[in-house]
Design a protein around this motif. Structure first.
Motif, PDB file in Angstrom:
ATOM      1  N   GLN A 418     -67.056  27.290  37.795  1.00  0.00           N
ATOM      2  CA  GLN A 418     -67.171  27.692  36.385  1.00  0.00           C
ATOM      3  C   GLN A 418     -66.175  26.973  35.482  1.00  0.00           C
ATOM      4  O   GLN A 418     -66.528  26.585  34.358  1.00  0.00           O
ATOM      5  CB  GLN A 418     -67.024  29.205  36.257  1.00  0.00           C
ATOM      6  CG  GLN A 418     -68.334  29.943  36.429  1.00  0.00           C
ATOM      7  CD  GLN A 418     -68.215  31.403  36.034  1.00  0.00           C
ATOM      8  OE1 GLN A 418     -67.148  32.003  36.114  1.00  0.00           O
ATOM      9  NE2 GLN A 418     -69.326  31.970  35.601  1.00  0.00           N
ATOM     10  N   PRO A 419     -64.902  26.766  35.918  1.00  0.00           N
ATOM     11  CA  PRO A 419     -63.982  26.018  35.022  1.00  0.00           C
ATOM     12  C   PRO A 419     -64.511  24.626  34.683  1.00  0.00           C
ATOM     13  O   PRO A 419     -64.393  24.176  33.535  1.00  0.00           O
ATOM     14  CB  PRO A 419     -62.690  25.956  35.845  1.00  0.00           C
ATOM     15  CG  PRO A 419     -62.747  27.156  36.736  1.00  0.00           C
ATOM     16  CD  PRO A 419     -64.189  27.305  37.090  1.00  0.00           C
ATOM     17  N   LYS A 420     -65.066  23.924  35.661  1.00  0.00           N
ATOM     18  CA  LYS A 420     -65.631  22.605  35.408  1.00  0.00           C
ATOM     19  C   LYS A 420     -66.828  22.689  34.458  1.00  0.00           C
ATOM     20  O   LYS A 420     -67.022  21.815  33.599  1.00  0.00           O
ATOM     21  CB  LYS A 420     -66.058  21.944  36.712  1.00  0.00           C
ATOM     22  CG  LYS A 420     -64.892  21.644  37.659  1.00  0.00           C
ATOM     23  CD  LYS A 420     -65.381  20.954  38.916  1.00  0.00           C
ATOM     24  CE  LYS A 420     -64.212  20.661  39.855  1.00  0.00           C
ATOM     25  NZ  LYS A 420     -64.676  20.004  41.112  1.00  0.00           N
ATOM     26  N   MET A 421     -67.627  23.754  34.613  1.00  0.00           N
ATOM     27  CA  MET A 421     -68.789  23.931  33.748  1.00  0.00           C
ATOM     28  C   MET A 421     -68.342  24.164  32.308  1.00  0.00           C
ATOM     29  O   MET A 421     -68.935  23.631  31.357  1.00  0.00           O
ATOM     30  CB  MET A 421     -69.647  25.101  34.250  1.00  0.00           C
ATOM     31  CG  MET A 421     -70.288  24.853  35.613  1.00  0.00           C
ATOM     32  SD  MET A 421     -71.004  26.334  36.360  1.00  0.00           S
ATOM     33  CE  MET A 421     -72.248  26.742  35.164  1.00  0.00           C
ATOM     34  N   LEU A 422     -67.259  24.946  32.149  1.00  0.00           N
ATOM     35  CA  LEU A 422     -66.742  25.206  30.799  1.00  0.00           C
ATOM     36  C   LEU A 422     -66.197  23.916  30.184  1.00  0.00           C
ATOM     37  O   LEU A 422     -66.362  23.675  28.977  1.00  0.00           O
ATOM     38  CB  LEU A 422     -65.649  26.273  30.855  1.00  0.00           C
ATOM     39  CG  LEU A 422     -66.121  27.694  31.189  1.00  0.00           C
ATOM     40  CD1 LEU A 422     -64.923  28.641  31.353  1.00  0.00           C
ATOM     41  CD2 LEU A 422     -67.046  28.212  30.087  1.00  0.00           C
ATOM     42  N   GLU A 423     -65.564  23.080  31.009  1.00  0.00           N
ATOM     43  CA  GLU A 423     -65.053  21.810  30.493  1.00  0.00           C
ATOM     44  C   GLU A 423     -66.195  20.924  29.986  1.00  0.00           C
ATOM     45  O   GLU A 423     -66.096  20.282  28.940  1.00  0.00           O
ATOM     46  CB  GLU A 423     -64.291  21.069  31.600  1.00  0.00           C
ATOM     47  CG  GLU A 423     -62.947  21.683  31.955  1.00  0.00           C
ATOM     48  CD  GLU A 423     -62.261  20.907  33.062  1.00  0.00           C
ATOM     49  OE1 GLU A 423     -62.743  19.801  33.387  1.00  0.00           O
ATOM     50  OE2 GLU A 423     -61.257  21.397  33.599  1.00  0.00           O
ATOM     51  N   ILE A 424     -67.283  20.897  30.740  1.00  0.00           N
ATOM     52  CA  ILE A 424     -68.439  20.083  30.336  1.00  0.00           C
ATOM     53  C   ILE A 424     -69.024  20.604  29.028  1.00  0.00           C
ATOM     54  O   ILE A 424     -69.368  19.821  28.121  1.00  0.00           O
ATOM     55  CB  ILE A 424     -69.501  20.082  31.451  1.00  0.00           C
ATOM     56  CG1 ILE A 424     -68.982  19.325  32.673  1.00  0.00           C
ATOM     57  CG2 ILE A 424     -70.821  19.481  30.969  1.00  0.00           C
ATOM     58  CD1 ILE A 424     -69.889  19.400  33.881  1.00  0.00           C
ATOM     59  N   ARG A 425     -69.126  21.924  28.918  1.00  0.00           N
ATOM     60  CA  ARG A 425     -69.680  22.499  27.682  1.00  0.00           C
ATOM     61  C   ARG A 425     -68.817  22.134  26.479  1.00  0.00           C
ATOM     62  O   ARG A 425     -69.318  21.830  25.400  1.00  0.00           O
ATOM     63  CB  ARG A 425     -69.788  24.022  27.814  1.00  0.00           C
ATOM     64  CG  ARG A 425     -70.862  24.499  28.769  1.00  0.00           C
ATOM     65  CD  ARG A 425     -71.155  25.976  28.554  1.00  0.00           C
ATOM     66  NE  ARG A 425     -72.045  26.478  29.575  1.00  0.00           N
ATOM     67  CZ  ARG A 425     -71.657  27.188  30.633  1.00  0.00           C
ATOM     68  NH1 ARG A 425     -70.363  27.476  30.800  1.00  0.00           N
ATOM     69  NH2 ARG A 425     -72.525  27.617  31.500  1.00  0.00           N
ATOM     70  N   GLU A 426     -67.485  22.220  26.656  1.00  0.00           N
ATOM     71  CA  GLU A 426     -66.581  21.899  25.543  1.00  0.00           C
ATOM     72  C   GLU A 426     -66.596  20.406  25.225  1.00  0.00           C
ATOM     73  O   GLU A 426     -66.575  19.999  24.059  1.00  0.00           O
ATOM     74  CB  GLU A 426     -65.163  22.349  25.896  1.00  0.00           C
ATOM     75  CG  GLU A 426     -65.020  23.866  25.998  1.00  0.00           C
ATOM     76  CD  GLU A 426     -63.638  24.278  26.486  1.00  0.00           C
ATOM     77  OE1 GLU A 426     -62.820  23.370  26.770  1.00  0.00           O
ATOM     78  OE2 GLU A 426     -63.386  25.504  26.596  1.00  0.00           O
ATOM     79  N   LYS A 427     -66.671  19.592  26.286  1.00  0.00           N
ATOM     80  CA  LYS A 427     -66.630  18.143  26.088  1.00  0.00           C
ATOM     81  C   LYS A 427     -67.878  17.634  25.374  1.00  0.00           C
ATOM     82  O   LYS A 427     -67.804  16.739  24.520  1.00  0.00           O
ATOM     83  CB  LYS A 427     -66.478  17.459  27.447  1.00  0.00           C
ATOM     84  CG  LYS A 427     -66.337  15.945  27.359  1.00  0.00           C
ATOM     85  CD  LYS A 427     -66.095  15.351  28.737  1.00  0.00           C
ATOM     86  CE  LYS A 427     -65.925  13.841  28.654  1.00  0.00           C
ATOM     87  NZ  LYS A 427     -65.668  13.236  29.997  1.00  0.00           N
ATOM     88  N   TYR A 428     -69.048  18.200  25.741  1.00  0.00           N
ATOM     89  CA  TYR A 428     -70.296  17.729  25.135  1.00  0.00           C
ATOM     90  C   TYR A 428     -70.939  18.838  24.296  1.00  0.00           C
ATOM     91  O   TYR A 428     -72.152  19.044  24.334  1.00  0.00           O
ATOM     92  CB  TYR A 428     -71.269  17.301  26.232  1.00  0.00           C
ATOM     93  CG  TYR A 428     -70.756  16.186  27.114  1.00  0.00           C
ATOM     94  CD1 TYR A 428     -70.663  14.882  26.641  1.00  0.00           C
ATOM     95  CD2 TYR A 428     -70.352  16.453  28.422  1.00  0.00           C
ATOM     96  CE1 TYR A 428     -70.183  13.852  27.448  1.00  0.00           C
ATOM     97  CE2 TYR A 428     -69.872  15.442  29.241  1.00  0.00           C
ATOM     98  CZ  TYR A 428     -69.783  14.146  28.747  1.00  0.00           C
ATOM     99  OH  TYR A 428     -69.316  13.144  29.553  1.00  0.00           O
TER     100      TYR A 428
END
Length: 606
Positions: A418-428
């Motif tokens: 989930q942390p990686k998924m949140l990073e992707i959402r914020e990044k893109y």
């Protein structure tokens, strides 16, 4: 992706709700009321004269539809109305019937089987409740009977029909050990000898021998009919067929609802040399099995003249009886409970084509029948259908364990990334296309299936339907007790939260009958959903919050056995998911979600 997972689960649950609402709008709660209301309606109706049908006696073809079946009686005889069953039975000579499963009598007028009660089945769960009265004399509003006769010509003289008075042996009683013989001789030197036998359960064997003592050959056709004057007080759901039914000819299974035959008036399948036809209720049925030695024409009819009535009948091709010779024809008459083992045994032992279809297993019979077999087998081992349902749930969970295990592992892995998924959402955040591509790459790298979380729900749906079907259509589940206050697994939990489960002395409306087991089911469903993180989307979060409450109210009117299954399945799923998540090192969100649910939320000022 967590949102996708929750989205698909929401879709699955929504479809399930809509389907349940559509399919099961007529729940088993009305079953006991239905039987009681039917008896009460009969008692009330018997206080008024029951209208007969004046005009031509049904042994003739005058006034009947101009069809190849015109010789088969379609109208009831004119008969004096009676006030109750006892008077109806006393109006004609009778031969008593007494078997381990049945009691009643055969009417010597027309040799009708029109008085059959089922010894082992009662209207309600109360031990002093009246037994089920399946076949009833024509004079009653609930008239329902079987009749077998002949259609002749001028050369044959009068042949046995609805008004024929047969002669029986003195003090005859029909039992499995003592068949009875009836005789009738007409003015053309034709003698009709009828031997009626019955087995230990629900099958009558009617053997007719026609002896021609005249100087010329004659020809007669054998007919049989089931005539019913009433129909169930409540329309059945489309999950179950009630009405006219049969398997004949190339058409195979014919299921004709009362409303359909009322509109069509008559349905004529093609001629046949095997099969059966009859009239079925949810748990009971009567059917005719014509002789396989003669081709016969089946027919399903509704007659609106006089007293409206429904009829399933057949007529054979003419049977030639040479001068000085005899001819024999045999007809089977089933009248009883649709017990699975007995129905299957009749199909096999009597070679009755697809007789098992008398029980409506539905389109998903390949799931429903094994489900019943498993529950019934476990019942024979455990002695209680409720325990059998619990054991069945464990077995089903074990069968699907590899798939569920893989699903829960995937869900656990998704929590860990989930942390990686949140990073992707914020990044893109501003580029949904790149966001989706990055997510798919993450799934591929971490070997995660975003749809895996749907499988536990999707697997549960067909099992749920199969169990509901088993509880709804099989008589073995009728009035089957569990423990405590559950005296009928096929009926809803009789308790209610809104009168403190019977402690408060007032009645509760049907929609507020939220019993103990529905509450347990709702709690276990709530806990299972709280094992996962709360969806970030407010709409999904609201759906997940209210879903257990909605299901609690909705399933409260379902069979208690089904609710017990659902609650037990939820409990097993919680344990299974918890163990797998712990092994995978994923955090179990249950406690945090419960704390967050009841924790006071800070106000903007704070």
């Amino acid at each position: 992706m967590e949102n996708n997972r929750n989205f698909f689960i929401t879709i699955a649950l929504s479809v399930l709700i809509l389907t349940l609402w559509q399919v099961f709008y007529m729940n088993p709660r009305v079953e006991s009321q239905r039987e009681a209301a039917r008896i009460e309606a009969e008692r009330v109706a018997q206080q008024a004269p029951a209208a007969g049908t004046p005009g031509t006696a049904p042994g003739t073809s005058a006034g009947l539809p101009a069809t190849p079946q015109a010789g088969v009686p379609g109208a009831p005889t004119t008969q004096v109305a009676v006030a109750d069953r006892a008077q109806a039975l006393a109006a004609s000579g009778r031969v008593p019937v007494d078997t381990p499963s049945l009691k009643g009598s055969i009417n010597l007028t027309g040799a009708r089987i029109d008085d059959i009660s089922l010894k082992h089945y009662r209207v309600t769960v109360e031990p002093n409740s009246p037994v089920i009265e399946l076949l009833n004399p024509q004079a009653l509003p609930s008239g329902f009977y079987s009749e077998i006769g002949f259609v002749g010509s001028e050369a044959t003289g009068a042949v046995p029909g609805p008004d024929t008075v047969w002669t029986a042996e003195a003090n005859a009683t029909l039992t499995p050990a003592t068949p009875v013989t009836l005789t009738y001789t007409n003015d053309k030197n034709l003698t009709f000898k009828r031997t009626i036998a019955v087995d230990q359960n629900y099958m009558f064997t009617v053997t007719d021998t026609v002896t021609n003592a005249g100087a010329a050959d004659i020809a007669v056709s054998n007919y049989g009919r089931l005539t019913r004057f009433d129909k169930p007080l409540h329309a059945s759901t489309y999950v179950l067929h009630e009405g006219l039914i049969g398997v004949t000819g190339t058409e195979g299974l014919q299921e004709i609802k009362y409303s359909t035959i009322e509109e069509d008036k008559q349905i004529l399948p093609g001629k046949s040399t095997d099969g059966w036809l009859g009239i079925t209720d949810k748990y009971w049925a009567a059917s005719l099995v014509p002789s396989a030695k003669q081709p016969f024409q089946p027919r399903f009819s509704y007659f609106a003249d006089g007293r409206p009535r429904y009829q399933a009948d057949f007529m054979t091709d003419p049977i030639t009886v040479a001068a000085g010779q005899s001819a024999t024809v045999e007809t089977l008459v089933f009248a009883g409970a649709k017990e699975v083992a007995k129905i299957n045994a009749y199909e096999e032992d009597r070679q009755i084509r697809q007789f098992n279809l008398l029980i409506d297993w539905g389109w998903f019979y390949f799931i429903t029948k094994p489900m019943f077999w498993l529950i019934d087998t476990l019942y024979k081992m455990l002695g209680n259908f409720g325990l059998a349902i619990l054991a069945t749930t464990v077995i089903v969970k074990a069968i699907f364990f590899p798939l569920a295990n893989k699903s829960y592992k995937s869900m656990a892995n998704m929590k860990m990334v989930q942390p990686k998924m949140l990073e992707i959402r914020e990044k893109y955040a501003d580029d949904k296309m790149k966001q989706q591509q990055a997510m798919m790459e993450l799934y591929k790298t971490e070997k995660i299936n975003p749809l895996a979380g749907c499988w536990p729900v999707l697997i549960q749906i067909p099992v749920f339907f199969a169990l509901y079907k088993v509880l709804y259509v099989t008589i073995e589940m009728r009035h089957a007790p569990f423990f405590g206050w559950i005296h009928d697994l096929a009926a809803p939990d009789p308790t209610s939260l809104f009168n403190l489960f019977g402690l408060l002395p007032w009645g509760v409306p049907a929609f507020l009958m939220i019993g103990v087991w529905p509450l347990i089911m709702g709690v276990t469903m709530f806990l299972q959903m709280r094992m996962n993180p709360t969806p970030p989307d407010p709409t999904q979060a609201m759906i997940f919050t209210w879903m257990p409450i909605l299901f609690t109210f909705m399933l409260a009117s379902f069979p208690a056995g089904l609710v017990i299954y659902w609650a037990w399945n939820n409990s097993l799923s919680i344990l299974q998911q918890g163990v797998i998540m712990k092994r995978q090192g994923a955090k179990i969100e249950l406690w945090d979600n419960l704390v967050a649910l009841f924790k006071k939320k800070p106000t903007p000022a704070e």
